[in-house]
Motif scaffolding. Structure first.
Motif: not given
Ligand SMILES: [Fe+2]
Length: 298
Positions: A164-170, A225-236
């Motif tokens: 529920p919060e940014p952690d070090m995996i994020h 192509k549409t690719k993922v750029f944002g950290a919130g998406i990349l870490s989930s």
């Protein structure tokens, strides 16, 4: 723009002044419903890391070396390979190249101190140890000075794919790799300088949304192509397929005037996303916005 206007964030009116004079949390607080609540050992560990990282942040000591526990390593080894497989297919090139260069592995939790030294050699950014999520303006004040705040705790083991919060995996698997790219680093520091300089709460909120829909939850076009750029998406592992393929998500071209008016709810999966045509495009758009706002940082 004036300070008396009501600002809406996450669907509710907010205290506009809090955008420019953010509160400072001096003690660990886990929000209601956090999976670690009631787990005494987890809360003790989090309190210890909170105190250590806060001290290192405030005293500018750089990231402490953390001896991670077997349980923390187990969580990393469970989550990072799943993310890795999704990254290879769906992440943008900037991210993939940087992740290889940083040699972040599926086996060992990286030490921020070492990542920070490597990033600093490449783009003159460094990592600042953070005890938890910092208020937006505080967060971007560091970034304006080329320091990226990064947490050093890990999510609760009962739900390894959820935090529920940014952690070090994020942070390590979302935010840190693109810091190796010079254009990305310049985009970030400009947001940071602008957000920490303007005295206008409405402008801070606009910049916050600009970064949310790019740095945190942006999509980007690459070779058609549409690719993922944002950290919130990349870490989930949930957000990556949801962002790209769900019919419940609207994906619009990144139009700055629409982006800065778009509210969002950080507590749930994101169903409004914007696709930027390129990183230089985002830089130009940001410079245009900063100029229009009259913030003297260019
Ligand atoms: Fe983030």
């Amino acid at each position: 723009m004036n300070e008396a206007s009501t600002l809406i964030e996450y669907g509710s009116p907010i205290d506009a002044q809090a955008m420019v004079t953010p509160p400072d949390a001096t003690e660990l607080e886990l929000e209601p419903g956090h999976p670690g609540l009631g787990d005494e050992a987890y809360v003790r560990r989090r309190k210890g890391l909170f105190a250590l990282c806060r001290k290192h942040r405030l005293e500018r000591l750089g990231p402490p070396i953390i001896p991670y526990t077997p349980e923390e390593t187990r969580i990393w080894r469970e989550v990072s390979p799943k993310l890795d497989e999704l990254h290879v297919k769906y992440a943008c090139q900037i991210y993939l190249k940087a992740k290889r260069e940083l040699a972040i592995t599926r086996q060992e939790i990286p030490q921020l101190r070492l990542l920070s030294e490597r990033v600093q050699r490449e783009t003159n950014m460094h990592l600042v140890p953070a005890e938890g999520a910092l208020p937006y303006r505080t967060f971007y004040e560091y970034i304006g000075k080329r320091g990226f705040p990064v947490t050093q705790f890990i999510r609760h083991g009962s739900h390894p794919e959820f935090t529920p919060e940014p952690d070090m995996i994020h942070d390590c698997l979302g935010h840190v790799p693109p810091l190796m790219n010079r254009d990305y680093a310049e985009l970030l520091t400009l947001i940071g300088k602008a957000a920490s300089t303007t005295p206008d709460p409405e402008q801070v909120l606009a910049l916050k949304r600009f970064s949310w829909f790019s740095i945190e939850f942006g999509l980007i076009e690459e070779e058609g192509k549409t690719k993922v750029f944002g950290a919130g998406i990349l870490s989930s592992t949930g957000e990556i397929p949801y962002a790209l393929f769900s019919n419940d998500v609207t994906r619009r071209p990144f139009v700055t005037d629409e982006v800065i008016k778009q509210d969002y709810d950080p507590s749930r999966m994101q169903d409004h996303l914007f696709i930027a045509p390129s990183l230089p495009f985002l830089r130009r758009e940001l410079e245009g916005l900063v100029r229009r706002f009259g913030i003297p940082v260019l």
